[in-house]
Design a protein around this motif. Structure first.
Motif, PDB file in Angstrom:
ATOM      1  N   THR A 128       0.902  -1.058   0.023  1.00 13.65           N
ATOM      2  CA  THR A 128       0.033  -0.066  -0.128  1.00 13.65           C
ATOM      3  C   THR A 128       0.887   1.071   0.003  1.00 13.65           C
ATOM      4  O   THR A 128       2.141   1.291  -0.145  1.00 13.65           O
ATOM      5  CB  THR A 128      -1.071  -0.040   1.267  1.00 13.65           C
ATOM      6  OG1 THR A 128      -1.934   1.099   1.088  1.00 13.65           O
ATOM      7  CG2 THR A 128      -0.341   0.184   2.646  1.00 13.65           C
ATOM      8  N   CYS A 132      -0.563   3.710   5.995  1.00 20.18           N
ATOM      9  CA  CYS A 132      -0.352   2.518   6.192  1.00 20.18           C
ATOM     10  C   CYS A 132      -0.454   1.678   7.735  1.00 20.18           C
ATOM     11  O   CYS A 132      -0.334   0.597   7.838  1.00 20.18           O
ATOM     12  CB  CYS A 132       0.812   1.875   5.650  1.00 20.18           C
ATOM     13  SG  CYS A 132       2.395   2.595   6.636  1.00 20.18           S
ATOM     14  N   TRP A 135      -3.063  -0.979   8.134  1.00 26.74           N
ATOM     15  CA  TRP A 135      -2.910  -2.153   7.370  1.00 26.74           C
ATOM     16  C   TRP A 135      -1.702  -3.042   8.134  1.00 26.74           C
ATOM     17  O   TRP A 135      -1.682  -4.000   8.172  1.00 26.74           O
ATOM     18  CB  TRP A 135      -2.452  -1.829   6.027  1.00 26.74           C
ATOM     19  CG  TRP A 135      -3.484  -1.807   5.000  1.00 26.74           C
ATOM     20  CD1 TRP A 135      -4.096  -1.148   4.395  1.00 26.74           C
ATOM     21  CD2 TRP A 135      -4.079  -3.366   4.390  1.00 26.74           C
ATOM     22  NE1 TRP A 135      -5.212  -1.322   3.537  1.00 26.74           N
ATOM     23  CE2 TRP A 135      -5.081  -2.637   3.727  1.00 26.74           C
ATOM     24  CE3 TRP A 135      -3.826  -4.598   4.745  1.00 26.74           C
ATOM     25  CZ2 TRP A 135      -6.101  -3.801   2.792  1.00 26.74           C
ATOM     26  CZ3 TRP A 135      -4.820  -5.339   4.106  1.00 26.74           C
ATOM     27  CH2 TRP A 135      -5.824  -5.018   3.334  1.00 26.74           C
ATOM     28  N   SER A 204      -2.646  -4.619  -4.268  1.00 30.69           N
ATOM     29  CA  SER A 204      -1.907  -3.208  -4.663  1.00 30.69           C
ATOM     30  C   SER A 204      -2.795  -2.028  -4.361  1.00 30.69           C
ATOM     31  O   SER A 204      -3.686  -1.893  -5.367  1.00 30.69           O
ATOM     32  CB  SER A 204      -1.343  -3.420  -5.950  1.00 30.69           C
ATOM     33  OG  SER A 204      -0.454  -2.478  -6.251  1.00 30.69           O
ATOM     34  N   LEU A 205      -2.816  -1.620  -3.240  1.00 35.25           N
ATOM     35  CA  LEU A 205      -3.484  -0.273  -2.948  1.00 35.25           C
ATOM     36  C   LEU A 205      -2.999   1.007  -3.284  1.00 35.25           C
ATOM     37  O   LEU A 205      -1.814   1.119  -3.201  1.00 35.25           O
ATOM     38  CB  LEU A 205      -3.912  -0.283  -1.329  1.00 35.25           C
ATOM     39  CG  LEU A 205      -4.551  -1.609  -0.898  1.00 35.25           C
ATOM     40  CD1 LEU A 205      -3.788  -2.721  -0.257  1.00 35.25           C
ATOM     41  CD2 LEU A 205      -5.942  -0.975  -0.053  1.00 35.25           C
ATOM     42  N   TYR A 206      -3.680   2.014  -3.601  1.00 36.17           N
ATOM     43  CA  TYR A 206      -3.202   3.256  -3.690  1.00 36.17           C
ATOM     44  C   TYR A 206      -4.465   4.044  -3.840  1.00 36.17           C
ATOM     45  O   TYR A 206      -5.454   3.583  -3.514  1.00 36.17           O
ATOM     46  CB  TYR A 206      -2.773   3.430  -5.313  1.00 36.17           C
ATOM     47  CG  TYR A 206      -3.748   2.957  -6.491  1.00 36.17           C
ATOM     48  CD1 TYR A 206      -4.637   4.078  -7.137  1.00 36.17           C
ATOM     49  CD2 TYR A 206      -3.787   1.801  -6.858  1.00 36.17           C
ATOM     50  CE1 TYR A 206      -5.279   3.631  -8.109  1.00 36.17           C
ATOM     51  CE2 TYR A 206      -4.876   1.185  -7.625  1.00 36.17           C
ATOM     52  CZ  TYR A 206      -5.431   2.283  -8.227  1.00 36.17           C
ATOM     53  OH  TYR A 206      -6.461   1.781  -9.227  1.00 36.17           O
ATOM     54  N   GLU A 235      -7.987   3.070  -2.915  1.00 36.05           N
ATOM     55  CA  GLU A 235      -8.841   3.802  -1.725  1.00 36.05           C
ATOM     56  C   GLU A 235      -9.366   5.106  -2.214  1.00 36.05           C
ATOM     57  O   GLU A 235      -8.392   6.047  -1.795  1.00 36.05           O
ATOM     58  CB  GLU A 235      -7.985   3.826  -0.362  1.00 36.05           C
ATOM     59  CG  GLU A 235      -7.823   2.074  -0.177  1.00 36.05           C
ATOM     60  CD  GLU A 235      -7.016   2.130   1.300  1.00 36.05           C
ATOM     61  OE1 GLU A 235      -7.795   1.678   2.252  1.00 36.05           O
ATOM     62  OE2 GLU A 235      -5.881   2.488   1.036  1.00 36.05           O
TER      63      GLU A 235
END
Length: 401
Positions: A128, A132, A135, A204-206, A235
């Motif tokens: 991410t 973070c 997470w 794979s977060l952004y 997100e």
């Protein structure tokens, strides 16, 4: 008759003691669950689809164990972030801040991390951006190690060297400080998982602020070509730093941005919707169908970072309304009460338990030691051996071990 009456009296006393012991045990084990469950129907517009002919189920089941677990973790994250905020504003006896540098808080977005984590396994990978802390917690790091990392203590999850934006845990690849840089890294992790013949997937977060980056679309392209098990997750908390998505993006339908990659939009404030959507998406990935793009519509309660008061580009009324209507903890609480899965008293006690846990972890972290200057010269190479490394000028140096 006398003997019979005495025998009955003794038996009665024994039975009474047993009842009292059972009641005491029940009082001490108030969180022991019968794991009753309730089924809820999500709204028709819970999911929006792009290039998909089926969707996650709108009927979702929530058990008592789910409620207690999700509610506790979301409260821990909320309390941990509020504690970090307070520490950022406080100084020690030498008038130095406990937390220095950047600090991006996850308050308001807890349902995203908690919901997704409950839909994957600990062997799956997650990467991410710099928001973070939540997470890092759901991936397995302790509150103490996260707060210690923020304060540069040697017990931090990155040994005090990463700070707010660079936290790691098993199969959690950060925590990345460069906007959007983690997206192609996530595609690379997914490539490795497929290359090694596993059925694991990578999340794979952004954020919406990174969604216009060229490297994001390059990662999309390679992932689609090679059918990588990568779930690209935006997100979308509506603001990239201090800029509204409507001022920054010609298209705000981020779930359609993959074009040839199917996508889905989900209410990121509803932990059940997030969980069900993520489970459906990861099943799709494990079946070898290639990547997906998921947009989670969410909202951050604080500014972009602690240097941003979060007021110049949005009104106090907007934030107040979001806290009253979109708080993911309150939304879960309504599910729990409506389904008779927990009482208000139980939820209140669980919230207090989370607060007490974070407070105890903070006190431990504040007692932990800081890194010595010599640690600046470690972790440079994997097998660095006994070598001398120069400092920032011609006159300072130190050995690596």
């Amino acid at each position: 008759f006398c003997c019979l009456n005495n025998t009955m009296l003794a038996a009665g006393k024994k039975l009474l003691r047993s009842v009292l012991l059972l009641r005491a045990a029940a009082a001490n084990c108030r969180w022991q669950s019968t794991n009753s469950s309730s089924t809820f129907t999500l709204p028709d517009d819970a999911y929006k689809l792009h290039r998909l002919t089926s969707s996650p189920s709108h009927k979702v089941t929530l058990t008592r164990d789910d409620v207690l677990s999700y509610y506790y973790d979301m409260n821990v994250i909320r309390e941990m972030e509020e504690t970090a905020k307070d520490l950022y504003q406080q100084t020690d006896l030498n008038k130095k801040k406990y937390i220095r540098g950047f600090l991006h808080l996850y308050a308001g977005q807890e349902a995203c991390a908690v919901g997704m984590e409950r839909a994957i396994t600990k062997e799956d990978a997650v990467i991410t951006a710099y928001r973070c802390h939540g997470w890092t917690y759901v991936r397995g790091a302790s509150v103490r190690s996260i707060l210690a990392e923020l304060m540069g203590r040697n017990t931090g999850c990155s040994q005090g060297k990463g700070g707010s934006m660079h936290m790691y845990a098993k199969n959690f690849y950060g925590g990345n400080g460069i906007v959007g840089a983690q997206v192609p890294l996530g595609a690379g992790i997914a490539f490795a998982l497929k290359y090694n013949g596993t059925d694991r997937v990578c999340l794979s977060l952004y954020g919406d602020g990174a969604a216009n980056q060229g490297q994001v679309f390059e990662a999309y392209n390679m992932a689609a070509l090679w059918k990588l098990p990568c779930l690209f997750i935006c997100e979308n908390n509506v603001y990239g730093m201090g800029t509204s998505i409507f001022r920054a993006s010609a298209s705000t339908d981020f779930y359609t941005r993959g074009d040839y990659i199917p996508g889905i939009k989900v209410n990121g404030q509803d932990v059940l919707a997030v969980r069900e959507a993520t489970k459906w998406c990861t099943d799709y990935l494990r079946a070898g169908k290639g990547p997906l793009v998921m947009e989670l519509l969410t909202y951050r309660f604080h500014g972009h970072s602690m240097s941003d008061p979060g007021k110049g580009y949005r009104t106090a009324e907007e934030v107040k309304h979001a806290k009253e209507t979109k708080d993911p903890i309150t939304i879960l609480e309504k599910y729990a009460l409506k389904g008779n899965l927990a009482t208000q008293e139980e939820l209140n006690d669980l919230s207090k338990k989370a607060q007490q846990h974070v407070k105890a972890e903070k006190e431990l972290a504040m007692k932990d030691g800081v890194l010595p200057p010599s640690d600046l010269y470690t972790h440079i190479y994997t097998n660095q051996g006994d070598m001398v490394v120069r400092g920032s000028d011609l006159y300072t140096s130190n050995k690596t071990v």
